[in-house]
Design an enzyme around this catalytic site. Sequence first.
Site, PDB file in Angstrom:
ATOM      1  N   THR A  75      45.471  32.968  55.195  1.00  0.00           N
ATOM      2  CA  THR A  75      44.617  31.773  55.167  1.00  0.00           C
ATOM      3  C   THR A  75      43.649  31.773  56.356  1.00  0.00           C
ATOM      4  OG1 THR A  75      46.405  30.549  54.137  1.00  0.00           O
ATOM      5  CG2 THR A  75      44.684  29.231  55.169  1.00  0.00           C
ATOM      6  N   HIS A 135      40.866  33.975  55.528  1.00  0.00           N
ATOM      7  CA  HIS A 135      39.904  33.312  54.614  1.00  0.00           C
ATOM      8  C   HIS A 135      38.974  32.405  55.421  1.00  0.00           C
ATOM      9  CE1 HIS A 135      41.684  34.765  50.947  1.00  0.00           C
ATOM     10  NE2 HIS A 135      42.862  34.258  51.255  1.00  0.00           N
TER      11      HIS A 135
HETATM   12  P1  NAD Z   1      48.792  39.606  51.594  1.00  0.00           P
HETATM   13  O1  NAD Z   1      47.398  39.472  51.109  1.00  0.00           O
HETATM   14  O2  NAD Z   1      49.045  40.174  52.938  1.00  0.00           O
HETATM   15  O3  NAD Z   1      49.628  40.475  50.536  1.00  0.00           O
HETATM   16  C1  NAD Z   1      49.276  40.660  49.208  1.00  0.00           C
HETATM   17  C2  NAD Z   1      49.598  42.100  48.852  1.00  0.00           C
HETATM   18  O4  NAD Z   1      49.351  42.295  47.459  1.00  0.00           O
HETATM   19  C3  NAD Z   1      48.736  43.121  49.607  1.00  0.00           C
HETATM   20  O5  NAD Z   1      49.559  44.024  50.327  1.00  0.00           O
HETATM   21  C4  NAD Z   1      47.951  43.793  48.469  1.00  0.00           C
HETATM   22  O6  NAD Z   1      47.690  45.162  48.741  1.00  0.00           O
HETATM   23  C5  NAD Z   1      48.898  43.607  47.294  1.00  0.00           C
HETATM   24  N1  NAD Z   1      48.280  43.789  45.980  1.00  0.00           N
HETATM   25  C6  NAD Z   1      46.994  43.652  45.607  1.00  0.00           C
HETATM   26  N2  NAD Z   1      46.836  43.945  44.309  1.00  0.00           N
HETATM   27  C7  NAD Z   1      48.069  44.259  43.822  1.00  0.00           C
HETATM   28  C8  NAD Z   1      48.560  44.637  42.542  1.00  0.00           C
HETATM   29  N3  NAD Z   1      47.755  44.743  41.487  1.00  0.00           N
HETATM   30  N4  NAD Z   1      49.887  44.865  42.416  1.00  0.00           N
HETATM   31  C9  NAD Z   1      50.713  44.767  43.461  1.00  0.00           C
HETATM   32  N5  NAD Z   1      50.300  44.416  44.714  1.00  0.00           N
HETATM   33  C10 NAD Z   1      48.991  44.155  44.887  1.00  0.00           C
HETATM   34  O7  NAD Z   1      49.424  38.169  51.455  1.00  0.00           O
HETATM   35  P2  NAD Z   1      50.767  37.457  51.981  1.00  0.00           P
HETATM   36  O8  NAD Z   1      50.508  36.810  53.282  1.00  0.00           O
HETATM   37  O9  NAD Z   1      51.958  38.327  51.833  1.00  0.00           O
HETATM   38  O10 NAD Z   1      50.789  36.306  50.869  1.00  0.00           O
HETATM   39  C11 NAD Z   1      51.000  36.658  49.523  1.00  0.00           C
HETATM   40  C12 NAD Z   1      50.196  35.775  48.583  1.00  0.00           C
HETATM   41  O11 NAD Z   1      50.701  34.444  48.627  1.00  0.00           O
HETATM   42  C13 NAD Z   1      48.714  35.645  48.892  1.00  0.00           C
HETATM   43  O12 NAD Z   1      48.008  35.542  47.652  1.00  0.00           O
HETATM   44  C14 NAD Z   1      48.624  34.327  49.629  1.00  0.00           C
HETATM   45  O13 NAD Z   1      47.349  33.739  49.523  1.00  0.00           O
HETATM   46  C15 NAD Z   1      49.661  33.520  48.897  1.00  0.00           C
HETATM   47  N6  NAD Z   1      50.290  32.408  49.618  1.00  0.00           N
HETATM   48  C16 NAD Z   1      50.713  31.369  48.853  1.00  0.00           C
HETATM   49  C17 NAD Z   1      51.394  30.327  49.452  1.00  0.00           C
HETATM   50  C18 NAD Z   1      51.888  29.198  48.601  1.00  0.00           C
HETATM   51  O14 NAD Z   1      52.360  28.210  49.172  1.00  0.00           O
HETATM   52  N7  NAD Z   1      51.822  29.308  47.282  1.00  0.00           N
HETATM   53  C19 NAD Z   1      51.644  30.339  50.815  1.00  0.00           C
HETATM   54  C20 NAD Z   1      51.226  31.440  51.572  1.00  0.00           C
HETATM   55  C21 NAD Z   1      50.560  32.483  50.958  1.00  0.00           C
END
Ligand code: NAD
Length: 340
Positions: free
Chosen positions: A40, A43
């Site tokens: 975040t 972003h």
């Molecule tokens: P991050 O961006 O570090 O990890 C995401 C991973 O997904 C990356 O390593 C990326 O290479 C991988 N990826 C991309 N395309 C892919 C595919 N097709 N198949 C498999 N893997 C793929 O993010 P993070 O900090 O680990 O967070 C994970 C997700 O959760 C993010 O989308 C983030 O925005 C979201 N998030 C949601 C909440 C919530 O409350 N819902 C809270 C925090 C983060």
Amino acid sequence: MKAIIKKDSSPGLEIQEIDKPSPGPLDVIVKIKKSSICGTDIHIYDWDDWSSKTIQPPMQVGHEWTGVVDSVGSEVKKYKQGDRVSGEGHVVCGECRNCKAGKRHLCIDQHGIGVHLPGAFAEYLKIPATNLFSLPDSIEDNIATIFDPLGNAVHATLSYDLVGEDVLITGAGPIGMMSALIAQHIGARHVVITDVNEYRLNLCKELGIKHAYHASTNLRKLMPSLNMHEGFDVALEMSGSPSALNDIISNVKNGAKIALLGILPEDTKISWNEVIFKDLFIKGIYGREIFETWYKMVSMLESGLSVNGIITHEFHYTEFEKAVQIMKSGQSGKIILNWE
Ligand code: NAD
Ligand code: ZN
């Protein structure tokens, strides 16, 4: 005090000297020891579509942190100077139906620290006392710093019974890796994680996540070697990638349970008919259950869950620019900023 600020409606962040906050009657001022960088924050750094619609500059960013109580408001009884704390980054209304029912994570009027309210990338953080979490001695500072994302992982991973189940996790970011470790810790049978980033797949192996595969792997072909015949029982989407969600839908068994944590594009397309004819159950996950998730997080860490290896870098806060660039390169796990 020094704080990292989004100064105006353009990319970047900068360190500024600003006034130290003083507590309202129900607030606590925390002296930040460490904070960690979340996607975040990146972003917000990039000033993408989401952040330009959500953030009102100037905004002090950051929401993953640990520190010690510096001072408390006149009505605060539970905390005193020097207490080690971390805290919940979602400030809830306390008045809506869910808040009153004790389901604060489902509040209709939530405000995020470092998003809507001044954040934790600062020497001092002002936060409502009801958002604080007292740290037991068993929890070291680095781990307390990543309680926010670890809580996301705990919330998602414990949302279904995983004991003896086969679990697919898409996305080996910090949260996906944490979830894989949690699923292994609580007794899932096979935990398979996928990513497109080799650095992160290697990190998974170093962490002891046995089945880490490139997202292009044909999982149906792999299943017989794991004595799996019908598909994964549970899947956790933690990448935010539409193709990953489609991989989940085609690799789960009929009646499987799916949790969505990764933030998907609004126009994500899936086969809704497969969801219907496979009788799938899909649940959204937002934040952490306040504070049940925090309790489970500590109890799992105390019963042997280890997530230390997910922290790959540590910088002094004055080097945050370098830290942001490493995060953006994808060649990292969690990155900690030291405020001492
Ligand atoms: P991050 O961006 O570090 O990890 C995401 C991973 O997904 C990356 O390593 C990326 O290479 C991988 N990826 C991309 N395309 C892919 C595919 N097709 N198949 C498999 N893997 C793929 O993010 P993070 O900090 O680990 O967070 C994970 C997700 O959760 C993010 O989308 C983030 O925005 C979201 N998030 C949601 C909440 C919530 O409350 N819902 C809270 C925090 C983060
Ligand atoms: Zn509420």
